[in-house]
Design a protein around this motif. Structure first.
Motif, PDB file in Angstrom:
ATOM      1  N   LEU A  80      32.964  53.330  39.184  1.00  0.00           N
ATOM      2  CA  LEU A  80      31.842  52.468  39.537  1.00  0.00           C
ATOM      3  C   LEU A  80      30.634  52.861  38.685  1.00  0.00           C
ATOM      4  O   LEU A  80      30.274  54.035  38.603  1.00  0.00           O
ATOM      5  CB  LEU A  80      31.497  52.596  41.016  1.00  0.00           C
ATOM      6  CG  LEU A  80      32.501  52.053  42.025  1.00  0.00           C
ATOM      7  CD1 LEU A  80      32.017  52.310  43.440  1.00  0.00           C
ATOM      8  CD2 LEU A  80      32.745  50.560  41.808  1.00  0.00           C
ATOM      9  N   GLU A  81      30.011  51.871  38.072  1.00  0.00           N
ATOM     10  CA  GLU A  81      28.833  52.132  37.276  1.00  0.00           C
ATOM     11  C   GLU A  81      27.675  52.576  38.170  1.00  0.00           C
ATOM     12  O   GLU A  81      27.689  52.353  39.373  1.00  0.00           O
ATOM     13  CB  GLU A  81      28.435  50.882  36.487  1.00  0.00           C
ATOM     14  CG  GLU A  81      29.538  50.332  35.578  1.00  0.00           C
ATOM     15  CD  GLU A  81      30.456  49.329  36.243  1.00  0.00           C
ATOM     16  OE1 GLU A  81      31.141  48.574  35.525  1.00  0.00           O
ATOM     17  OE2 GLU A  81      30.505  49.302  37.500  1.00  0.00           O
TER      18      GLU A  81
ATOM     19  N   GLN B 177      24.051  50.989  45.109  1.00  0.00           N
ATOM     20  CA  GLN B 177      24.207  50.148  46.294  1.00  0.00           C
ATOM     21  C   GLN B 177      24.705  50.961  47.483  1.00  0.00           C
ATOM     22  O   GLN B 177      24.262  50.759  48.622  1.00  0.00           O
ATOM     23  CB  GLN B 177      25.185  49.012  46.005  1.00  0.00           C
ATOM     24  CG  GLN B 177      24.715  48.010  44.965  1.00  0.00           C
ATOM     25  CD  GLN B 177      25.754  46.932  44.709  1.00  0.00           C
ATOM     26  OE1 GLN B 177      26.397  46.426  45.645  1.00  0.00           O
ATOM     27  NE2 GLN B 177      25.954  46.571  43.454  1.00  0.00           N
ATOM     28  N   LEU B 178      25.633  51.893  47.215  1.00  0.00           N
ATOM     29  CA  LEU B 178      26.167  52.738  48.280  1.00  0.00           C
ATOM     30  C   LEU B 178      25.105  53.705  48.788  1.00  0.00           C
ATOM     31  O   LEU B 178      24.978  53.929  49.993  1.00  0.00           O
ATOM     32  CB  LEU B 178      27.385  53.503  47.767  1.00  0.00           C
ATOM     33  CG  LEU B 178      28.537  52.659  47.213  1.00  0.00           C
ATOM     34  CD1 LEU B 178      29.638  53.560  46.665  1.00  0.00           C
ATOM     35  CD2 LEU B 178      29.093  51.734  48.289  1.00  0.00           C
ATOM     36  N   LEU B 179      24.349  54.278  47.864  1.00  0.00           N
ATOM     37  CA  LEU B 179      23.288  55.208  48.249  1.00  0.00           C
ATOM     38  C   LEU B 179      22.187  54.490  49.032  1.00  0.00           C
ATOM     39  O   LEU B 179      21.673  55.023  50.022  1.00  0.00           O
ATOM     40  CB  LEU B 179      22.703  55.867  47.007  1.00  0.00           C
ATOM     41  CG  LEU B 179      23.637  56.847  46.277  1.00  0.00           C
ATOM     42  CD1 LEU B 179      23.147  57.101  44.859  1.00  0.00           C
ATOM     43  CD2 LEU B 179      23.761  58.153  47.043  1.00  0.00           C
TER      44      LEU B 179
ATOM     45  N   ALA C 254      33.053  43.685  44.457  1.00  0.00           N
ATOM     46  CA  ALA C 254      32.134  43.531  45.589  1.00  0.00           C
ATOM     47  C   ALA C 254      32.835  43.843  46.904  1.00  0.00           C
ATOM     48  O   ALA C 254      32.260  44.483  47.802  1.00  0.00           O
ATOM     49  CB  ALA C 254      31.562  42.115  45.609  1.00  0.00           C
ATOM     50  N   TYR C 255      34.096  43.389  47.036  1.00  0.00           N
ATOM     51  CA  TYR C 255      34.869  43.674  48.242  1.00  0.00           C
ATOM     52  C   TYR C 255      35.085  45.177  48.387  1.00  0.00           C
ATOM     53  O   TYR C 255      34.912  45.751  49.476  1.00  0.00           O
ATOM     54  CB  TYR C 255      36.215  42.953  48.169  1.00  0.00           C
ATOM     55  CG  TYR C 255      37.074  43.130  49.402  1.00  0.00           C
ATOM     56  CD1 TYR C 255      36.954  42.260  50.488  1.00  0.00           C
ATOM     57  CD2 TYR C 255      38.002  44.161  49.497  1.00  0.00           C
ATOM     58  CE1 TYR C 255      37.727  42.420  51.620  1.00  0.00           C
ATOM     59  CE2 TYR C 255      38.773  44.324  50.633  1.00  0.00           C
ATOM     60  CZ  TYR C 255      38.640  43.458  51.690  1.00  0.00           C
ATOM     61  OH  TYR C 255      39.395  43.632  52.811  1.00  0.00           O
ATOM     62  N   GLU C 256      35.437  45.827  47.298  1.00  0.00           N
ATOM     63  CA  GLU C 256      35.695  47.268  47.358  1.00  0.00           C
ATOM     64  C   GLU C 256      34.430  48.046  47.702  1.00  0.00           C
ATOM     65  O   GLU C 256      34.485  49.039  48.443  1.00  0.00           O
ATOM     66  CB  GLU C 256      36.283  47.752  46.033  1.00  0.00           C
ATOM     67  CG  GLU C 256      36.666  49.224  46.049  1.00  0.00           C
ATOM     68  CD  GLU C 256      37.802  49.546  45.097  1.00  0.00           C
ATOM     69  OE1 GLU C 256      38.880  48.929  45.255  1.00  0.00           O
ATOM     70  OE2 GLU C 256      37.606  50.382  44.203  1.00  0.00           O
ATOM     71  N   ILE C 257      33.301  47.610  47.185  1.00  0.00           N
ATOM     72  CA  ILE C 257      32.046  48.282  47.511  1.00  0.00           C
ATOM     73  C   ILE C 257      31.736  48.160  49.001  1.00  0.00           C
ATOM     74  O   ILE C 257      31.265  49.119  49.635  1.00  0.00           O
ATOM     75  CB  ILE C 257      30.896  47.722  46.647  1.00  0.00           C
ATOM     76  CG1 ILE C 257      31.051  48.224  45.210  1.00  0.00           C
ATOM     77  CG2 ILE C 257      29.533  48.145  47.209  1.00  0.00           C
ATOM     78  CD1 ILE C 257      30.068  47.622  44.237  1.00  0.00           C
ATOM     79  N   GLU C 258      32.010  46.998  49.578  1.00  0.00           N
ATOM     80  CA  GLU C 258      31.791  46.839  51.023  1.00  0.00           C
ATOM     81  C   GLU C 258      32.676  47.792  51.818  1.00  0.00           C
ATOM     82  O   GLU C 258      32.242  48.371  52.823  1.00  0.00           O
ATOM     83  CB  GLU C 258      32.051  45.386  51.445  1.00  0.00           C
ATOM     84  CG  GLU C 258      30.985  44.418  50.983  1.00  0.00           C
ATOM     85  CD  GLU C 258      29.596  44.804  51.465  1.00  0.00           C
ATOM     86  OE1 GLU C 258      29.441  45.086  52.668  1.00  0.00           O
ATOM     87  OE2 GLU C 258      28.669  44.844  50.638  1.00  0.00           O
ATOM     88  N   LEU C 259      33.906  47.955  51.374  1.00  0.00           N
ATOM     89  CA  LEU C 259      34.786  48.914  52.033  1.00  0.00           C
ATOM     90  C   LEU C 259      34.267  50.342  51.865  1.00  0.00           C
ATOM     91  O   LEU C 259      34.274  51.136  52.812  1.00  0.00           O
ATOM     92  CB  LEU C 259      36.203  48.809  51.471  1.00  0.00           C
ATOM     93  CG  LEU C 259      36.999  47.561  51.842  1.00  0.00           C
ATOM     94  CD1 LEU C 259      38.333  47.563  51.108  1.00  0.00           C
ATOM     95  CD2 LEU C 259      37.233  47.482  53.334  1.00  0.00           C
ATOM     96  N   GLU C 260      33.810  50.656  50.663  1.00  0.00           N
ATOM     97  CA  GLU C 260      33.272  51.999  50.409  1.00  0.00           C
ATOM     98  C   GLU C 260      32.099  52.288  51.346  1.00  0.00           C
ATOM     99  O   GLU C 260      31.956  53.407  51.850  1.00  0.00           O
ATOM    100  CB  GLU C 260      32.823  52.135  48.952  1.00  0.00           C
ATOM    101  CG  GLU C 260      33.958  52.255  47.954  1.00  0.00           C
ATOM    102  CD  GLU C 260      34.521  53.667  47.877  1.00  0.00           C
ATOM    103  OE1 GLU C 260      34.318  54.469  48.805  1.00  0.00           O
ATOM    104  OE2 GLU C 260      35.191  53.974  46.869  1.00  0.00           O
ATOM    105  N   LYS C 261      31.255  51.318  51.564  1.00  0.00           N
ATOM    106  CA  LYS C 261      30.100  51.519  52.448  1.00  0.00           C
ATOM    107  C   LYS C 261      30.553  51.972  53.832  1.00  0.00           C
ATOM    108  O   LYS C 261      29.892  52.800  54.472  1.00  0.00           O
ATOM    109  CB  LYS C 261      29.292  50.228  52.577  1.00  0.00           C
ATOM    110  CG  LYS C 261      28.517  49.844  51.334  1.00  0.00           C
ATOM    111  CD  LYS C 261      27.821  48.506  51.532  1.00  0.00           C
ATOM    112  CE  LYS C 261      27.065  48.082  50.285  1.00  0.00           C
ATOM    113  NZ  LYS C 261      26.426  46.746  50.433  1.00  0.00           N
TER     114      LYS C 261
END
Length: 310
Positions: free
Chosen positions: A157-158, A164-166, A119-126
């Motif tokens: 990432l699945e 979520q990023l899109l 979840a932390y990494e996804i926030e960074l990716e955003k």
């Protein structure tokens, strides 16, 4: 197969192909195609490693090394089962944390820590991604003509997490489906995921290969491999756009992930610029970005494919 050197040229050519009735499904790479990276993806990995190191009271270098080992172990396991060297984030991050904590945490605690880290990494990716405005005319043209759009990515990432990023960047509304190599264990780079898509029940919805048009920024994964399955491919190497994104980062535009490396916190609460980075770190990131540009060039890709075939 023709290589395009700007997104605008590729988009115009793809729309003309649609107007001729040549396209039944539009297939698009996701990272550096639908979503553009504003800096090297290694920055996100470094930032997550620093954050996890602080959470566990370990050194950042040990945590980063453990991540590399986890990837190697999970990839080797996938290959032993007849898959490509790919692994979904959930298994990958659980192995990563297990290597760091050993028997100190239960399986349930490791799973929870893995989900928190993802979840932390996804926030960074955003915060390290932006929508590719140049491809919007193509997405809108496909929607107007009733042509389904499938996003296909080689990524740990699945698909549910990529969505979520899109969604964050308002691009999911244009896509009928999102596919990740992590979902199947097969990649674009080997061409095997395209074969899955072309099956009668595959994600290309029964459309035959000549009617599938695929665009992306990787000469091999988005050009040569889909072409070998009969798909019409349009690889794009927009060096001008890549240079522009690099300049915007290195001329002190805000970049949340950089501060997360120096001072790991909630990535959604901070805004920083290069003043928080050492000159050595900034130089390292710049060299990484230049390296990516070189490795993505058509000539380098052609050379690598020649060496593989030799």
């Amino acid at each position: 197969m023709k290589t395009y050197y700007s997104w605008s040229c590729a988009v115009r050519a793809a729309i003309r192909s649609m107007d001729r009735g040549d396209v039944g499904v539009l297939s698009l790479d996701i990272f550096d195609t639908i979503l553009l990276r504003t800096t090297d993806p290694e920055l996100v990995i470094d930032a997550t490693s620093h954050w996890l190191a602080q959470c566990l009271g370990l050194s950042a270098s040990d945590v980063r090394s453990a991540r590399n080992r986890a990837w190697s172990l999970e990839s080797a396991t996938a290959v032993s089962k007849g898959h490509d060297p790919e692994t979904p984030a959930e298994a990958y991050f659980r192995t990563w944390i297990r290597l760091l904590v050993g028997e100190r945490l239960s399986a349930e605690d490791i799973a929870e820590a893995a989900n928190d880290t993802i979840a932390y990494e996804i926030e960074l990716e955003k915060r390290c991604l932006i929508a590719n405005a140049a491809i919007l005319p193509l997405l809108k043209a496909a929607r107007t003509r009733g042509i389904p759009v499938v996003g296909v990515s080689d990524m740990y990432l699945e698909s549910s997490r990529i969505k979520q990023l899109l969604e964050h960047h308002d691009m999911m509304e244009f896509l009928s489906q999102v596919v990740s190599s992590a979902d199947f264990g097969f990649q674009k780079r080997t061409g095997k995921i395209f074969g899955i898509g072309l099956a009668d029940t595959g994600f290309y919805q029964g459309v035959e290969a000549p009617k599938v048009l695929h665009l992306g920024d990787d000469m091999t994964a988005d050009g040569i491999m889909p072409m070998r399955t009969g798909i019409k491919s349009m690889p794009v190497y927009d060096v001008t756009a890549m240079k522009s994104r690099n300049r915007s980062f290195y001329l002190r535009r805000d970049h949340n992930a950089a501060l997360a490396i120096a001072n790991p916190v909630d990535p959604s609460t901070v805004t920083i610029d290069h003043d928080g980075m050492s000159s050595m770190d900034a130089a390292k990131l710049k060299m990484r970005s230049i390296r990516r540009m070189i490795l993505k060039s058509p000539r380098v890709e052609a050379l690598k494919n020649f060496v593989r075939a030799a």
